[in-house]
Motif scaffolding. Structure first.
Motif, PDB file in Angstrom:
ATOM      1  N   HIS A   1      11.254   1.291  15.910  1.00  0.00           N
ATOM      2  CA  HIS A   1       9.816   1.057  15.773  1.00  0.00           C
ATOM      3  C   HIS A   1       9.501   0.608  14.340  1.00  0.00           C
ATOM      4  CE1 HIS A   1       5.693   1.443  17.086  1.00  0.00           C
ATOM      5  NE2 HIS A   1       5.425   2.026  15.930  1.00  0.00           N
ATOM      6  N   TYR A   2       9.837  -0.644  14.024  1.00  0.00           N
ATOM      7  CA  TYR A   2       9.601  -1.211  12.698  1.00  0.00           C
ATOM      8  C   TYR A   2       9.647  -2.731  12.791  1.00  0.00           C
ATOM      9  CZ  TYR A   2      14.655  -2.016  12.502  1.00  0.00           C
ATOM     10  OH  TYR A   2      15.923  -2.436  12.760  1.00  0.00           O
ATOM     11  N   SER A   3       9.204  -3.397  11.733  1.00  0.00           N
ATOM     12  CA  SER A   3       9.309  -4.845  11.597  1.00  0.00           C
ATOM     13  C   SER A   3      10.375  -5.148  10.556  1.00  0.00           C
ATOM     14  CB  SER A   3       7.975  -5.442  11.140  1.00  0.00           C
ATOM     15  OG  SER A   3       6.972  -5.224  12.098  1.00  0.00           O
ATOM     16  N   HIS A   4      11.088  -6.259  10.750  1.00  0.00           N
ATOM     17  CA  HIS A   4      12.051  -6.668   9.729  1.00  0.00           C
ATOM     18  C   HIS A   4      11.335  -7.000   8.429  1.00  0.00           C
ATOM     19  CE1 HIS A   4      15.733  -6.749  12.009  1.00  0.00           C
ATOM     20  NE2 HIS A   4      15.274  -7.614  12.885  1.00  0.00           N
TER      21      HIS A   4
ATOM     22  N   SER B   1      -6.595  -5.146   1.641  1.00  0.00           N
ATOM     23  CA  SER B   1      -5.422  -5.996   1.683  1.00  0.00           C
ATOM     24  C   SER B   1      -5.264  -6.634   3.051  1.00  0.00           C
ATOM     25  CB  SER B   1      -4.162  -5.164   1.399  1.00  0.00           C
ATOM     26  OG  SER B   1      -4.228  -4.595   0.134  1.00  0.00           O
ATOM     27  N   LYS B   2      -4.783  -7.862   3.016  1.00  0.00           N
ATOM     28  CA  LYS B   2      -4.442  -8.543   4.265  1.00  0.00           C
ATOM     29  C   LYS B   2      -2.953  -8.325   4.488  1.00  0.00           C
ATOM     30  CE  LYS B   2      -4.945 -12.835   6.695  1.00  0.00           C
ATOM     31  NZ  LYS B   2      -5.483 -14.189   6.649  1.00  0.00           N
ATOM     32  N   ILE B   3      -2.601  -7.734   5.613  1.00  0.00           N
ATOM     33  CA  ILE B   3      -1.203  -7.416   5.903  1.00  0.00           C
ATOM     34  C   ILE B   3      -0.730  -8.260   7.069  1.00  0.00           C
ATOM     35  CG2 ILE B   3       0.415  -5.628   6.643  1.00  0.00           C
ATOM     36  CD1 ILE B   3      -1.405  -3.593   5.260  1.00  0.00           C
ATOM     37  N   LYS B   4       0.413  -8.910   6.892  1.00  0.00           N
ATOM     38  CA  LYS B   4       1.011  -9.688   7.969  1.00  0.00           C
ATOM     39  C   LYS B   4       2.348  -9.049   8.321  1.00  0.00           C
ATOM     40  CE  LYS B   4       2.943 -14.126   9.221  1.00  0.00           C
ATOM     41  NZ  LYS B   4       3.416 -15.420   8.760  1.00  0.00           N
ATOM     42  N   LEU B   5       2.473  -8.654   9.563  1.00  0.00           N
ATOM     43  CA  LEU B   5       3.739  -8.126  10.047  1.00  0.00           C
ATOM     44  C   LEU B   5       4.464  -9.250  10.776  1.00  0.00           C
ATOM     45  CD1 LEU B   5       2.565  -4.792  11.712  1.00  0.00           C
ATOM     46  CD2 LEU B   5       3.440  -5.110   9.413  1.00  0.00           C
TER      47      LEU B   5
END
Length: 138
Positions: free
Chosen positions: A22-25, A2-6
């Motif tokens: 420590h997270y992304s919206h 999988s391609k993951i974009k944060l």
């Protein structure tokens, strides 16, 4: 694989404060968009827990909408909403405020009564959406 974009913690999402932990919206993977739980926090990063339940709900919903926009989505792309509320008696008011923002579209939804939320907030809302150019079925 999988391609993951944060949409990273250090990335600015216009209209939102930086994540406080420590997270992304927003995380995008294989066309799915995951929006982290959004509290009633304003653009400056200040918890607005002095507001009443309806106003906190509106702010949390607006934060979800802003995070969706950052992933090129809107409410029509939402598959599932999870809302955490600290008082089950607020469920009807949540439903009323939520419906004014989501409109006729009705994604899957879970409302979870909880004993407490960070900063003393009365509500937190997270979402899962589908981005691949498709909207969820009505």
């Amino acid at each position: 694989m999988s391609k993951i974009k944060l949409i990273h913690r250090d990335s600015v999402i216009e209209g939102m404060s930086m994540p406080g932990g420590h997270y992304s919206h927003t995380v995008v993977a294989d066309g799915l968009v995951f929006i982290s739980g959004q509290l009633p926090i304003n653009e400056s990063g200040e918890p607005c827990t002095y507001l009443g339940f309806a106003e906190q709900t509106e702010l949390a919903i607006k934060n979800v909408a802003t995070a969706l926009q950052a992933a090129q989505c809107d409410w029509r792309h939402v598959l599932k909403i999870t809302a955490y509320i600290t008082d089950v008696d607020n469920w009807p008011l949540f439903n009323k405020v939520y419906a004014t923002y989501v409109g006729e579209f009705k994604p899957a939804r879970t409302v979870v009564p909880v004993p407490a939320l960070h900063f003393g907030a009365l509500i937190e809302i997270e979402a899962i959406a589908l981005r691949n150019g498709d909207s969820a079925s009505r």
